[in-house]
Scaffold this active site. Structure first.
Site, PDB file in Angstrom:
ATOM      1  N   ARG A  21       0.837  -1.205   0.000  1.00 61.37           N
ATOM      2  CA  ARG A  21       0.000   0.000   0.000  1.00 61.37           C
ATOM      3  C   ARG A  21       0.869   1.253   0.000  1.00 61.37           C
ATOM      4  O   ARG A  21       0.575   2.224  -0.700  1.00 61.37           O
ATOM      5  CB  ARG A  21      -0.937   0.010   1.209  1.00 61.37           C
ATOM      6  N   CYS A  49      -0.605   6.543   8.891  1.00 63.54           N
ATOM      7  CA  CYS A  49      -0.952   5.253   8.276  1.00 63.54           C
ATOM      8  C   CYS A  49      -2.106   5.505   7.305  1.00 63.54           C
ATOM      9  O   CYS A  49      -2.079   6.492   6.580  1.00 63.54           O
ATOM     10  CB  CYS A  49      -1.307   4.226   9.339  1.00 63.54           C
TER      11      CYS A  49
END
Length: 290
Positions: free
Chosen positions: A185, A244
């Site tokens: 990601r 994040c």
């Protein structure tokens, strides 16, 4: 003695057996969750949980209203968060133990939130529900509540940063941005949650799962220090910002840093889900540029 980062199943078990009668009030909070199914965590809690534990929902208790521009798990207002803590039975004198299904990914958000409001006596159950049940420890079903308590917040300034602050910090090059998502990601090779793939330009990657031993417990402090110092380079924890996808797994990194004696790194709560919501903000893909 207060527990401020981790607590073992043996230590929690001793408390539940009444082996420490001189201890003050304790509250155990189940934080099990699933980003793809908002109902899963509570259902699991009702089906079985640590005796006496109450339940905190990531989306409704530990996150505020979403606008579409402020990320998937925005920070609640201070008064709302303090009210939630009081409803869970947490006062300023309470030892809090948080846990989730295994790694502490979700429970660490409650750990950070309590510390953000000035409450240090909060610890993650190392290994979580998985370790607790594997060891054959007691469990009960149904839903439990505790008498409401009074929680008075004392907000720690500099404990979190806004998107505008991150934009300035990313541009000046003097701050290390650390992304807690998985490498696929972070690099933009795969994006299963947010609409845009990639990371904030200049960020480096420390996947939260790298904090864990093969059995799902946290690595020893010396190993964690070595890992984080390799990521931080010449930057101090105070010259670092953690983020994040939505301000959840980044808390796991912050807990691991605290356990390793690395203090003072703020959280960008909005994280990638907020940053990427504005097409005017730059995006970077591929491995980190050191």
């Amino acid at each position: 003695m207060s527990f401020t980062t981790l607590i073992s199943t043996d230590e929690l078990g001793a408390h539940l057996r009444g082996a420490r009668p001189t201890e003050g009030p304790w509250v155990v909070v189940d934080c099990r969750s699933d980003l793809k199914d908002e109902t899963w965590g509570r259902a699991q809690y009702v089906a079985g949980h640590i005796p006496g534990a109450v339940y905190a929902d990531l989306n409704h208790d530990l996150a505020g209203p979403k606008t579409g521009k402020n990320g998937r798990h925005p920070l609640p207002a201070v008064d709302a968060l303090a009210t939630t803590f009081g409803r869970l039975g947490i006062s300023n004198d309470t030892q809090v133990v948080v846990y989730d299904q295994d790694s502490g990914l979700y429970a660490s958000r409650l750990w950070w939130s309590l510390r953000y409001l000035g409450h240090d006596a909060v610890a993650l159950l190392d290994g979580g529900w998985a370790r607790w049940t594997t060891e054959g420890r007691p469990a009960v079903t149904g839903e439990e509540t505790l008498p409401a308590a009074r929680f008075t917040p004392s907000v720690r300034r500099g404990y979190s940063v806004t998107v505008d602050q991150v934009k300035s910090l990313a541009a000046d090059g003097r701050t290390r941005l650390v992304d807690a998502r998985g490498p696929e990601r972070f690099e933009g090779r795969e994006e299963t949650i947010d609409k845009v793939a990639g990371h904030i330009p200049g960020a480096v990657n420390h996947f939260y799962k790298w904090n864990l031993a093969p059995d799902g417990t946290m690595l020893p402090p010396d190993e964690l220090r070595e890992k984080f110092r390799a990521v931080l380079g010449n930057h101090t924890p105070g010259q670092t910002v953690m983020y994040c996808g939505s301000g959840v797994s980044a808390c796991h990194n912050l807990l691991a840093m605290e356990h390793a004696g690395l203090h003072g790194t703020p959280l960008y709560v909005g994280s990638w889900s907020e940053w990427s919501s504005d097409p005017a903000r730059p995006v970077e893909t591929g491995p980190a540029r050191r």
